[in-house]
Design a protein around this motif. Structure first.
Motif, PDB file in Angstrom:
ATOM      1  N   GLY A 293       0.780  -1.235   0.000  1.00 14.12           N
ATOM      2  CA  GLY A 293       0.000   0.000   0.000  1.00 14.12           C
ATOM      3  C   GLY A 293       0.803   1.271   0.000  1.00 14.12           C
ATOM      4  O   GLY A 293       0.223   2.363  -0.018  1.00 14.12           O
ATOM      5  N   TYR A 294       2.126   1.178   0.011  1.00 11.96           N
ATOM      6  CA  TYR A 294       2.937   2.388  -0.016  1.00 11.96           C
ATOM      7  C   TYR A 294       3.050   2.875  -1.455  1.00 11.96           C
ATOM      8  O   TYR A 294       3.636   2.195  -2.309  1.00 11.96           O
ATOM      9  CB  TYR A 294       4.327   2.145   0.567  1.00 11.96           C
ATOM     10  CG  TYR A 294       5.132   3.430   0.654  1.00 11.96           C
ATOM     11  CD1 TYR A 294       4.916   4.325   1.699  1.00 11.96           C
ATOM     12  CD2 TYR A 294       6.059   3.768  -0.327  1.00 11.96           C
ATOM     13  CE1 TYR A 294       5.623   5.515   1.780  1.00 11.96           C
ATOM     14  CE2 TYR A 294       6.764   4.958  -0.258  1.00 11.96           C
ATOM     15  CZ  TYR A 294       6.531   5.825   0.797  1.00 11.96           C
ATOM     16  OH  TYR A 294       7.215   7.012   0.864  1.00 11.96           O
ATOM     17  N   GLN A 295       2.501   4.045  -1.750  1.00 12.64           N
ATOM     18  CA  GLN A 295       2.426   4.514  -3.126  1.00 12.64           C
ATOM     19  C   GLN A 295       3.177   5.802  -3.402  1.00 12.64           C
ATOM     20  O   GLN A 295       3.185   6.277  -4.538  1.00 12.64           O
ATOM     21  CB  GLN A 295       0.940   4.701  -3.516  1.00 12.64           C
ATOM     22  CG  GLN A 295       0.134   3.420  -3.506  1.00 12.64           C
ATOM     23  CD  GLN A 295       0.706   2.348  -4.430  1.00 12.64           C
ATOM     24  OE1 GLN A 295       1.230   2.644  -5.504  1.00 12.64           O
ATOM     25  NE2 GLN A 295       0.615   1.085  -4.008  1.00 12.64           N
ATOM     26  N   LYS A 296       3.806   6.402  -2.407  1.00 15.73           N
ATOM     27  CA  LYS A 296       4.539   7.641  -2.650  1.00 15.73           C
ATOM     28  C   LYS A 296       5.727   7.384  -3.575  1.00 15.73           C
ATOM     29  O   LYS A 296       6.364   6.339  -3.504  1.00 15.73           O
ATOM     30  CB  LYS A 296       5.016   8.252  -1.334  1.00 15.73           C
ATOM     31  CG  LYS A 296       3.892   8.815  -0.477  1.00 15.73           C
ATOM     32  CD  LYS A 296       4.441   9.528   0.754  1.00 15.73           C
ATOM     33  CE  LYS A 296       3.304  10.125   1.570  1.00 15.73           C
ATOM     34  NZ  LYS A 296       3.812  10.852   2.777  1.00 15.73           N
ATOM     35  N   GLU A 297       6.009   8.367  -4.425  1.00 20.53           N
ATOM     36  CA  GLU A 297       7.139   8.253  -5.328  1.00 20.53           C
ATOM     37  C   GLU A 297       8.446   8.537  -4.588  1.00 20.53           C
ATOM     38  O   GLU A 297       8.476   9.367  -3.670  1.00 20.53           O
ATOM     39  CB  GLU A 297       6.994   9.228  -6.496  1.00 20.53           C
ATOM     40  CG  GLU A 297       5.883   8.860  -7.467  1.00 20.53           C
ATOM     41  CD  GLU A 297       6.091   7.490  -8.089  1.00 20.53           C
ATOM     42  OE1 GLU A 297       7.231   7.211  -8.538  1.00 20.53           O
ATOM     43  OE2 GLU A 297       5.131   6.699  -8.120  1.00 20.53           O
ATOM     44  N   PHE A 298       9.493   7.858  -4.992  1.00 23.35           N
ATOM     45  CA  PHE A 298      10.809   8.107  -4.435  1.00 23.35           C
ATOM     46  C   PHE A 298      11.490   9.225  -5.229  1.00 23.35           C
ATOM     47  O   PHE A 298      11.333   9.313  -6.450  1.00 23.35           O
ATOM     48  CB  PHE A 298      11.668   6.844  -4.479  1.00 23.35           C
ATOM     49  CG  PHE A 298      11.245   5.797  -3.487  1.00 23.35           C
ATOM     50  CD1 PHE A 298      11.854   5.723  -2.242  1.00 23.35           C
ATOM     51  CD2 PHE A 298      10.236   4.896  -3.785  1.00 23.35           C
ATOM     52  CE1 PHE A 298      11.469   4.761  -1.319  1.00 23.35           C
ATOM     53  CE2 PHE A 298       9.837   3.935  -2.859  1.00 23.35           C
ATOM     54  CZ  PHE A 298      10.453   3.872  -1.623  1.00 23.35           C
ATOM     55  N   ALA A 299      12.237  10.060  -4.529  1.00 22.16           N
ATOM     56  CA  ALA A 299      12.945  11.153  -5.191  1.00 22.16           C
ATOM     57  C   ALA A 299      13.956  10.600  -6.184  1.00 22.16           C
ATOM     58  O   ALA A 299      14.632   9.605  -5.912  1.00 22.16           O
ATOM     59  CB  ALA A 299      13.659  12.017  -4.149  1.00 22.16           C
ATOM     60  N   SER A 300      14.055  11.245  -7.339  1.00 20.56           N
ATOM     61  CA  SER A 300      15.126  10.887  -8.266  1.00 20.56           C
ATOM     62  C   SER A 300      16.459  11.208  -7.611  1.00 20.56           C
ATOM     63  O   SER A 300      16.546  12.010  -6.664  1.00 20.56           O
ATOM     64  CB  SER A 300      14.984  11.674  -9.566  1.00 20.56           C
ATOM     65  OG  SER A 300      15.239  13.057  -9.338  1.00 20.56           O
ATOM     66  N   LEU A 301      17.511  10.608  -8.109  1.00 25.53           N
ATOM     67  CA  LEU A 301      18.840  10.863  -7.555  1.00 25.53           C
ATOM     68  C   LEU A 301      19.177  12.347  -7.655  1.00 25.53           C
ATOM     69  O   LEU A 301      19.687  12.942  -6.704  1.00 25.53           O
ATOM     70  CB  LEU A 301      19.883  10.024  -8.301  1.00 25.53           C
ATOM     71  CG  LEU A 301      21.314  10.089  -7.770  1.00 25.53           C
ATOM     72  CD1 LEU A 301      21.407   9.538  -6.360  1.00 25.53           C
ATOM     73  CD2 LEU A 301      22.259   9.324  -8.701  1.00 25.53           C
TER      74      LEU A 301
END
Length: 320
Positions: A293-301
């Motif tokens: 259920g974790y849907q947040k996007e990860f920061a690009s490098l």
């Protein structure tokens, strides 16, 4: 009340800060403070008490209303050779905390490690049924693997959360010494010399600087931890990485760009004793995390490094 171990360390201090941003201050900060400066990570945090690691279990004997234990405390040095110390500090201590949490109905979230995957010859799948096949490269990775195996064997992953962190970087890592991230080291090399030194590749299928890692910004790690804290029905062992491998060249170029400088990179031979133990590729599979259920996007490098450099490193190592 929430207990955070490793609270003066890199990720642990960021966890306390993130809880503070949620208005949570009923926190017991636990760590080991000796002759180093990591106490400075505590100065801006709001918590009700500090305990040395050795005092925690005496405190727990009379404690009530422990909502959660977020266990980030461990020896994180991949070069540590004292196996007894790692077994006691990373395995045995985690075991006792997990047992207390389960016996008292407290949420238990702990730091495992991507180091458990060894060279990655079996991939980076966080399926609990396959973790017994992994072969960590160093004693640090094995000390983390051993608790994962214990939790799997005892069926604890129905009630607890293990997080396999990949290459985490970000504010508050200033006191990690040799274990600091490549971003932190690159920033300081650029500031001091104007250039960055990177290992040459010693494999024909990888060009110099194109060795790949899964670099994950600490602010994304904090959101994952908060998600599991707020969703006690979600349990298991999960990779925590960006899900996208990037090269050391990408990382260094992003650091130069965030500092407004032209890249200057020097490649040098990797020491021979490292060559057969060096990871050329890591990439977290995060499908299981998404399914939970974790849907947040990860920061690009690039975005993570820009925030880290401009809002923290260039501001006199500001704290998160």
């Amino acid at each position: 009340m929430i207990i955070v171990t490793g609270a003066a360390g890199f990720i642990g201090s960021c966890v306390v800060s993130r809880l503070n941003k949620e208005g949570i201050t009923d926190i017991i900060a636990v760590d080991v403070l000796r002759e180093n400066d990591k106490w400075k990570n505590l100065r801006h945090l709001d918590f009700v008490d500090y305990l040395d690691r050795e005092q925690l279990f005496d405190f727990l004997e009379g404690a009530a209303n422990i909502e959660a234990i977020i266990h980030m405390g461990a020896c994180s040095a991949t070069t540590e050779r004292n196996a007894h110390y790692l077994m006691e500090n990373n395995y045995r201590y985690t075991l006792k905390l997990a047992q207390f949490a389960m016996n008292h109905g407290a949420r238990f979230i702990y730091a495992s490690s991507g180091a458990t995957y060894g060279l990655g010859e079996l991939g980076y799948d966080d399926d609990e049924d396959n973790i017994h096949r992994l072969r960590p490269l160093n004693m640090y990775g094995y000390s983390k693997q051993l608790f994962d195996l214990k939790a799997r064997r005892e069926g604890w992953f129905k009630n607890i959360v293990g997080l396999k962190f990949f290459n985490v970087y970000g504010p508050n890592e200033y006191f990690k010494g040799d274990m600091a991230s490549v971003v932190f080291k690159a920033f300081n090399q650029i500031r001091q010399t104007g250039s960055v030194r990177l290992f040459k590749s010693h494999r024909p299928d990888f060009k110099d600087g194109e060795q790949l890692r899964d670099f994950v910004y600490v602010k994304d790690v904090l959101e994952v931890i908060l998600f599991f804290l707020q969703n006690p029905d979600k349990n298991g062992l999960f990779n925590v990485g960006s899900g996208k491998a990037r090269s050391f060249l990408d990382l260094v170029n992003a650091t130069f760009a965030a500092m407004g400088k032209k890249p200057e990179i020097i490649f040098f031979d990797m020491p021979e004793h490292l060559r057969d133990r060096y990871q050329y590729f890591t990439e977290a599979r995060i499908e299981k995390l998404r399914k939970a259920g974790y849907q947040k996007e990860f920061a690009s490098l690039e975005r993570g490094i820009e925030d880290y450099v401009r809002n923290y490193l260039l501001k006199d190592y500001a704290h998160y």
